[in-house]
Design a protein around this motif. Structure first.
Motif, mmCIF file in Angstrom:
data_model
loop_
_atom_site.group_PDB
_atom_site.id
_atom_site.type_symbol
_atom_site.label_atom_id
_atom_site.label_comp_id
_atom_site.label_asym_id
_atom_site.label_seq_id
_atom_site.Cartn_x
_atom_site.Cartn_y
_atom_site.Cartn_z
ATOM 1 N N PHE A 1 -1.877 -0.489 -9.950
ATOM 2 C CA PHE A 1 -0.606 -0.919 -10.516
ATOM 3 C C PHE A 1 0.471 -0.936 -9.455
ATOM 4 C CE2 PHE A 1 3.420 1.025 -11.962
ATOM 5 C CZ PHE A 1 3.973 -0.109 -12.517
ATOM 6 N N CYS A 2 1.312 -1.915 -9.487
ATOM 7 C CA CYS A 2 2.421 -1.975 -8.544
ATOM 8 C C CYS A 2 3.633 -2.605 -9.187
ATOM 9 C CB CYS A 2 2.044 -2.779 -7.316
ATOM 10 S SG CYS A 2 3.401 -2.945 -6.162
ATOM 11 N N GLY A 3 4.733 -1.992 -9.018
ATOM 12 C CA GLY A 3 5.995 -2.601 -9.385
ATOM 13 C C GLY A 3 6.776 -2.842 -8.118
ATOM 14 N N ALA B 1 0.423 -1.925 6.275
ATOM 15 C CA ALA B 1 0.819 -3.309 6.547
ATOM 16 C C ALA B 1 1.616 -3.878 5.381
ATOM 17 C CB ALA B 1 -0.420 -4.165 6.805
ATOM 18 N N HIS B 2 1.181 -3.563 4.166
ATOM 19 C CA HIS B 2 1.862 -4.045 2.964
ATOM 20 C C HIS B 2 3.296 -3.500 2.904
ATOM 21 C CE1 HIS B 2 1.708 -5.283 -1.387
ATOM 22 N NE2 HIS B 2 2.630 -4.341 -1.481
ATOM 23 N N GLU B 3 3.444 -2.209 3.140
ATOM 24 C CA GLU B 3 4.783 -1.618 3.055
ATOM 25 C C GLU B 3 5.679 -2.103 4.195
ATOM 26 O OE1 GLU B 3 5.580 -0.346 0.396
ATOM 27 O OE2 GLU B 3 3.550 -0.090 -0.360
ATOM 28 N N ALA C 1 8.297 -10.298 -0.222
ATOM 29 C CA ALA C 1 8.025 -9.973 -1.620
ATOM 30 C C ALA C 1 6.526 -10.085 -1.860
ATOM 31 C CB ALA C 1 8.778 -10.934 -2.531
ATOM 32 N N HIS C 2 6.089 -9.627 -3.025
ATOM 33 C CA HIS C 2 4.694 -9.841 -3.409
ATOM 34 C C HIS C 2 4.437 -11.329 -3.634
ATOM 35 C CE1 HIS C 2 5.076 -5.555 -5.023
ATOM 36 N NE2 HIS C 2 4.249 -5.490 -4.003
ATOM 37 N N THR C 3 3.227 -11.750 -3.388
ATOM 38 C CA THR C 3 2.885 -13.151 -3.668
ATOM 39 C C THR C 3 2.982 -13.454 -5.161
ATOM 40 O OG1 THR C 3 0.550 -12.538 -3.762
ATOM 41 C CG2 THR C 3 1.369 -13.392 -1.665
HETATM 42 ZN ZN LIG Z 1 4.188 -3.898 -2.733
#
Ligand SMILES: [Zn+2]
Length: 280
Positions: A28-30, A178-180, A188-190
Protein backbone atom coordinates in the motif's frame (compact mmCIF):
# COMPACT_ATOMS: atom_id res chain seq x y z
CA UNK A 1 -13.56 4.59 3.09
CA UNK A 2 -10.68 3.19 1.12
CA UNK A 3 -7.16 2.90 2.43
CA UNK A 4 -5.98 5.98 0.57
CA UNK A 5 -8.67 7.99 2.31
CA UNK A 6 -7.55 6.64 5.66
CA UNK A 7 -4.00 7.55 4.77
CA UNK A 8 -4.83 11.10 3.73
CA UNK A 9 -6.76 11.67 6.93
CA UNK A 10 -3.90 10.22 8.93
CA UNK A 11 -1.46 12.48 7.12
CA UNK A 12 -3.47 15.62 7.77
CA UNK A 13 -4.01 14.58 11.38
CA UNK A 14 -0.32 14.07 11.88
CA UNK A 15 0.28 17.42 10.31
CA UNK A 16 3.46 16.47 8.55
CA UNK A 17 4.52 18.65 5.68
CA UNK A 18 6.10 15.91 3.66
CA UNK A 19 5.61 16.39 -0.03
CA UNK A 20 5.41 12.68 -0.55
CA UNK A 21 5.00 9.69 1.66
CA UNK A 22 4.96 6.13 0.75
CA UNK A 23 5.98 2.65 1.27
CA UNK A 24 6.81 0.55 -1.69
CA UNK A 25 5.97 -2.93 -2.85
CA UNK A 26 4.73 -4.09 0.49
CA UNK A 27 1.08 -3.58 -0.36
CA UNK A 28 0.00 0.00 0.00
CA UNK A 29 1.20 3.49 -0.74
CA UNK A 30 -0.27 6.89 -0.35
CA UNK A 31 1.38 10.02 -1.63
CA UNK A 32 1.03 13.75 -1.51
CA UNK A 33 3.39 14.91 -4.23
CA UNK A 34 3.89 18.45 -5.35
CA UNK A 35 0.94 19.37 -7.61
CA UNK A 36 1.73 19.31 -11.31
CA UNK A 37 0.58 22.92 -11.64
CA UNK A 38 3.15 23.98 -9.07
CA UNK A 39 5.87 22.17 -11.01
CA UNK A 40 4.75 23.88 -14.23
CA UNK A 41 4.77 27.31 -12.57
CA UNK A 42 8.41 26.72 -11.74
CA UNK A 43 9.06 26.53 -15.46
CA UNK A 44 9.71 22.80 -15.43
CA UNK A 45 8.20 21.28 -18.58
CA UNK A 46 6.48 17.94 -18.98
CA UNK A 47 8.99 16.47 -21.39
CA UNK A 48 6.50 15.32 -23.95
CA UNK A 49 9.03 14.69 -26.68
CA UNK A 50 12.40 14.36 -25.03
CA UNK A 51 14.80 11.83 -26.34
CA UNK A 52 17.95 13.09 -24.64
CA UNK A 53 18.78 13.35 -20.97
CA UNK A 54 19.94 16.86 -20.08
CA UNK A 55 22.72 15.56 -17.90
CA UNK A 56 24.15 17.65 -15.13
CA UNK A 57 27.38 16.40 -13.63
CA UNK A 58 27.11 17.02 -9.91
CA UNK A 59 27.91 15.07 -6.77
CA UNK A 60 25.45 15.70 -3.95
CA UNK A 61 26.07 15.15 -0.26
CA UNK A 62 24.03 12.86 1.95
CA UNK A 63 24.02 13.14 5.73
CA UNK A 64 23.17 9.77 7.22
CA UNK A 65 21.36 9.64 10.57
CA UNK A 66 20.99 6.16 12.01
CA UNK A 67 18.60 5.36 14.84
CA UNK A 68 19.59 2.89 17.56
CA UNK A 69 17.33 0.50 19.44
CA UNK A 70 16.88 0.31 23.21
CA UNK A 71 20.11 -1.68 23.46
CA UNK A 72 22.02 0.95 21.53
CA UNK A 73 22.33 -1.23 18.44
CA UNK A 74 22.03 0.25 14.96
CA UNK A 75 20.99 -3.11 13.43
CA UNK A 76 22.48 -2.21 10.07
CA UNK A 77 25.79 -3.23 8.56
CA UNK A 78 28.37 -1.16 6.74
CA UNK A 79 27.83 -3.46 3.78
CA UNK A 80 24.16 -2.44 3.66
CA UNK A 81 25.04 1.22 3.95
CA UNK A 82 27.72 1.06 1.27
CA UNK A 83 25.57 -1.10 -0.98
CA UNK A 84 22.66 1.31 -0.81
CA UNK A 85 24.85 4.18 -1.97
CA UNK A 86 26.28 2.05 -4.76
CA UNK A 87 22.76 1.19 -5.92
CA UNK A 88 21.61 4.81 -5.75
CA UNK A 89 24.52 5.90 -7.92
CA UNK A 90 23.71 3.19 -10.46
CA UNK A 91 20.07 4.27 -10.58
CA UNK A 92 20.95 7.94 -11.05
CA UNK A 93 23.99 7.51 -13.31
CA UNK A 94 22.13 8.43 -16.54
CA UNK A 95 21.26 11.83 -15.02
CA UNK A 96 24.84 12.71 -14.12
CA UNK A 97 23.77 13.19 -10.49
CA UNK A 98 25.81 11.16 -8.05
CA UNK A 99 25.85 10.95 -4.28
CA UNK A 100 28.36 10.61 -1.45
CA UNK A 101 28.00 10.28 2.30
CA UNK A 102 29.46 13.40 3.84
CA UNK A 103 28.34 12.97 7.44
CA UNK A 104 27.17 10.12 9.64
CA UNK A 105 25.81 10.02 13.16
CA UNK A 106 23.73 7.77 15.37
CA UNK A 107 20.63 9.03 17.11
CA UNK A 108 20.67 7.98 20.79
CA UNK A 109 16.93 8.46 21.39
CA UNK A 110 15.64 4.95 20.68
CA UNK A 111 12.09 6.24 20.15
CA UNK A 112 13.31 7.41 16.75
CA UNK A 113 14.05 3.78 15.87
CA UNK A 114 10.37 2.92 16.35
CA UNK A 115 9.20 6.02 14.61
CA UNK A 116 6.01 4.32 13.49
CA UNK A 117 4.97 3.67 17.08
CA UNK A 118 5.87 7.16 18.19
CA UNK A 119 5.17 8.78 14.93
CA UNK A 120 3.54 12.04 15.68
CA UNK A 121 4.41 15.58 14.82
CA UNK A 122 6.64 16.14 17.82
CA UNK A 123 8.75 13.02 17.44
CA UNK A 124 9.38 13.59 13.76
CA UNK A 125 10.14 17.25 14.17
CA UNK A 126 12.39 16.51 17.12
CA UNK A 127 14.34 13.94 15.14
CA UNK A 128 14.73 16.05 12.02
CA UNK A 129 15.67 19.18 13.94
CA UNK A 130 18.19 17.65 16.34
CA UNK A 131 19.82 15.64 13.59
CA UNK A 132 20.09 17.84 10.54
CA UNK A 133 22.98 18.99 8.42
CA UNK A 134 22.13 22.01 6.28
CA UNK A 135 22.84 22.05 2.54
CA UNK A 136 22.81 18.27 2.36
CA UNK A 137 20.22 15.54 1.82
CA UNK A 138 19.36 14.32 5.32
CA UNK A 139 18.66 10.60 5.22
CA UNK A 140 17.20 8.94 8.32
CA UNK A 141 17.46 5.18 8.78
CA UNK A 142 14.99 3.86 11.34
CA UNK A 143 13.69 0.47 12.44
CA UNK A 144 10.01 1.00 11.71
CA UNK A 145 8.06 3.72 9.97
CA UNK A 146 4.75 1.88 9.83
CA UNK A 147 1.85 2.66 12.11
CA UNK A 148 -1.15 0.50 12.96
CA UNK A 149 -3.31 1.93 10.21
CA UNK A 150 -0.43 1.88 7.72
CA UNK A 151 1.83 -0.98 8.75
CA UNK A 152 3.62 -1.32 5.44
CA UNK A 153 5.25 2.07 5.18
CA UNK A 154 8.90 1.60 4.25
CA UNK A 155 10.01 5.06 3.26
CA UNK A 156 9.09 8.65 2.68
CA UNK A 157 10.58 11.81 1.27
CA UNK A 158 9.68 15.29 2.28
CA UNK A 159 10.16 18.98 1.87
CA UNK A 160 13.16 20.57 3.47
CA UNK A 161 15.73 18.04 2.43
CA UNK A 162 14.77 14.85 4.25
CA UNK A 163 14.31 11.21 3.35
CA UNK A 164 13.38 8.43 5.80
CA UNK A 165 13.83 4.74 5.06
CA UNK A 166 13.39 1.60 7.13
CA UNK A 167 16.70 -0.20 7.67
CA UNK A 168 15.25 -3.44 6.33
CA UNK A 169 14.63 -1.69 3.00
CA UNK A 170 18.12 -0.19 2.78
CA UNK A 171 20.92 -1.84 0.87
CA UNK A 172 22.10 -2.88 -2.56
CA UNK A 173 19.20 -3.89 -4.77
CA UNK A 174 16.54 -2.12 -2.77
CA UNK A 175 14.02 -0.20 -4.81
CA UNK A 176 12.80 1.90 -1.91
CA UNK A 177 15.72 4.30 -1.88
CA UNK A 178 15.55 5.07 -5.60
CA UNK A 179 11.79 5.53 -5.30
CA UNK A 180 12.07 7.91 -2.35
CA UNK A 181 14.85 9.89 -4.01
CA UNK A 182 12.55 10.14 -7.03
CA UNK A 183 10.00 11.81 -4.76
CA UNK A 184 12.73 13.98 -3.25
CA UNK A 185 13.48 15.27 -6.75
CA UNK A 186 9.75 16.00 -7.32
CA UNK A 187 8.60 12.87 -9.14
CA UNK A 188 5.05 11.70 -8.56
CA UNK A 189 3.84 8.12 -8.80
CA UNK A 190 3.02 6.95 -12.30
CA UNK A 191 -0.47 6.13 -11.00
CA UNK A 192 -1.15 9.64 -9.69
CA UNK A 193 -4.79 10.55 -10.38
CA UNK A 194 -5.32 6.89 -11.25
CA UNK A 195 -7.70 6.54 -14.15
CA UNK A 196 -7.51 10.17 -15.29
CA UNK A 197 -4.53 9.95 -17.62
CA UNK A 198 -5.48 8.72 -21.07
CA UNK A 199 -3.65 5.93 -22.87
CA UNK A 200 -3.31 8.02 -26.04
CA UNK A 201 -1.21 10.58 -24.18
CA UNK A 202 -3.46 13.50 -25.04
CA UNK A 203 -3.60 14.78 -21.45
CA UNK A 204 -0.26 13.44 -20.24
CA UNK A 205 1.10 16.86 -19.27
CA UNK A 206 -1.73 17.56 -16.85
CA UNK A 207 -2.78 14.10 -15.67
CA UNK A 208 -1.04 11.15 -14.10
CA UNK A 209 2.48 12.09 -13.08
CA UNK A 210 2.60 14.98 -15.55
CA UNK A 211 5.42 13.33 -17.47
CA UNK A 212 4.63 12.21 -20.99
CA UNK A 213 7.01 9.32 -21.52
CA UNK A 214 5.55 7.32 -18.63
CA UNK A 215 2.50 5.41 -19.84
CA UNK A 216 -0.90 5.90 -18.21
CA UNK A 217 -1.10 3.81 -15.04
CA UNK A 218 -4.47 3.09 -13.43
CA UNK A 219 -3.27 0.95 -10.54
CA UNK A 220 -2.08 2.27 -7.17
CA UNK A 221 -1.87 -1.32 -5.97
CA UNK A 222 0.67 -2.40 -8.60
CA UNK A 223 -1.04 -5.62 -9.66
CA UNK A 224 1.11 -7.62 -12.08
CA UNK A 225 1.54 -11.29 -12.89
CA UNK A 226 4.79 -13.25 -12.62
CA UNK A 227 5.87 -12.05 -16.05
CA UNK A 228 5.24 -8.45 -15.08
CA UNK A 229 2.17 -8.06 -17.23
CA UNK A 230 -0.39 -5.73 -15.77
CA UNK A 231 -3.12 -7.72 -13.98
CA UNK A 232 -5.20 -5.01 -12.33
CA UNK A 233 -8.96 -4.81 -12.60
CA UNK A 234 -9.17 -1.53 -14.54
CA UNK A 235 -8.38 -2.51 -18.10
CA UNK A 236 -9.54 0.42 -20.24
CA UNK A 237 -9.36 4.18 -19.98
CA UNK A 238 -12.41 6.46 -20.44
CA UNK A 239 -11.84 6.36 -24.22
CA UNK A 240 -11.94 2.57 -24.22
CA UNK A 241 -8.21 2.26 -24.90
CA UNK A 242 -6.41 -0.60 -23.17
CA UNK A 243 -3.90 0.21 -20.50
CA UNK A 244 -0.27 -0.87 -20.85
CA UNK A 245 1.12 0.51 -17.60
CA UNK A 246 4.87 1.00 -17.02
CA UNK A 247 5.35 -2.06 -14.82
CA UNK A 248 9.12 -1.60 -14.80
CA UNK A 249 9.09 1.98 -13.56
CA UNK A 250 10.63 2.89 -10.21
CA UNK A 251 7.81 5.34 -9.49
CA UNK A 252 5.08 2.77 -10.10
CA UNK A 253 4.03 0.19 -7.57
CA UNK A 254 4.60 -2.87 -9.70
CA UNK A 255 7.23 -5.19 -8.27
CA UNK A 256 8.84 -5.71 -11.63
CA UNK A 257 11.74 -3.50 -12.38
CA UNK A 258 13.84 -0.47 -11.82
CA UNK A 259 13.78 2.16 -14.50
CA UNK A 260 13.42 5.91 -14.68
CA UNK A 261 12.43 7.32 -18.06
CA UNK A 262 14.20 10.13 -19.90
CA UNK A 263 11.38 12.46 -18.91
CA UNK A 264 11.70 11.48 -15.28
CA UNK A 265 15.44 12.08 -15.31
CA UNK A 266 14.93 15.45 -16.97
CA UNK A 267 12.30 16.51 -14.47
CA UNK A 268 14.57 15.54 -11.58
CA UNK A 269 17.47 17.48 -13.10
CA UNK A 270 15.28 20.51 -13.74
CA UNK A 271 13.89 20.37 -10.21
CA UNK A 272 17.38 20.10 -8.80
CA UNK A 273 18.51 23.16 -10.77
CA UNK A 274 15.35 25.18 -10.06
CA UNK A 275 14.38 24.29 -6.52
CA UNK A 276 17.23 22.63 -4.68
CA UNK A 277 19.84 25.36 -4.77
CA UNK A 278 20.67 24.59 -1.12
CA UNK A 279 22.44 21.49 -2.41
CA UNK A 280 24.68 23.35 -4.82
ZN1 LIG B 1 6.04 6.66 -3.41
Amino acid sequence: MNRLGVFLIALSFIGLSFSAFCQQRKGFCGAKPMPIEQIRMMGIPSYSSCDVINRVERTLQISLHIAVDSLGETNISNAQIDGALQQLNIDFAPSGLQFVYCFRDTMPNDRFDSLGVYWDYNESIQMTSIHFEPNTINLYLVGTLGIDALPDVAGLAGAGGIVMIEKSSYGFGSLVQAHEFGHYFSLAHTFEDAGMELVDGSNCAIAGDGICDTAADPDPEGNADEECNYSGSVMQDPNGDWYVPPTDNIMSYYPCGRRFTVGQYNRMIAFYLNALSYLW
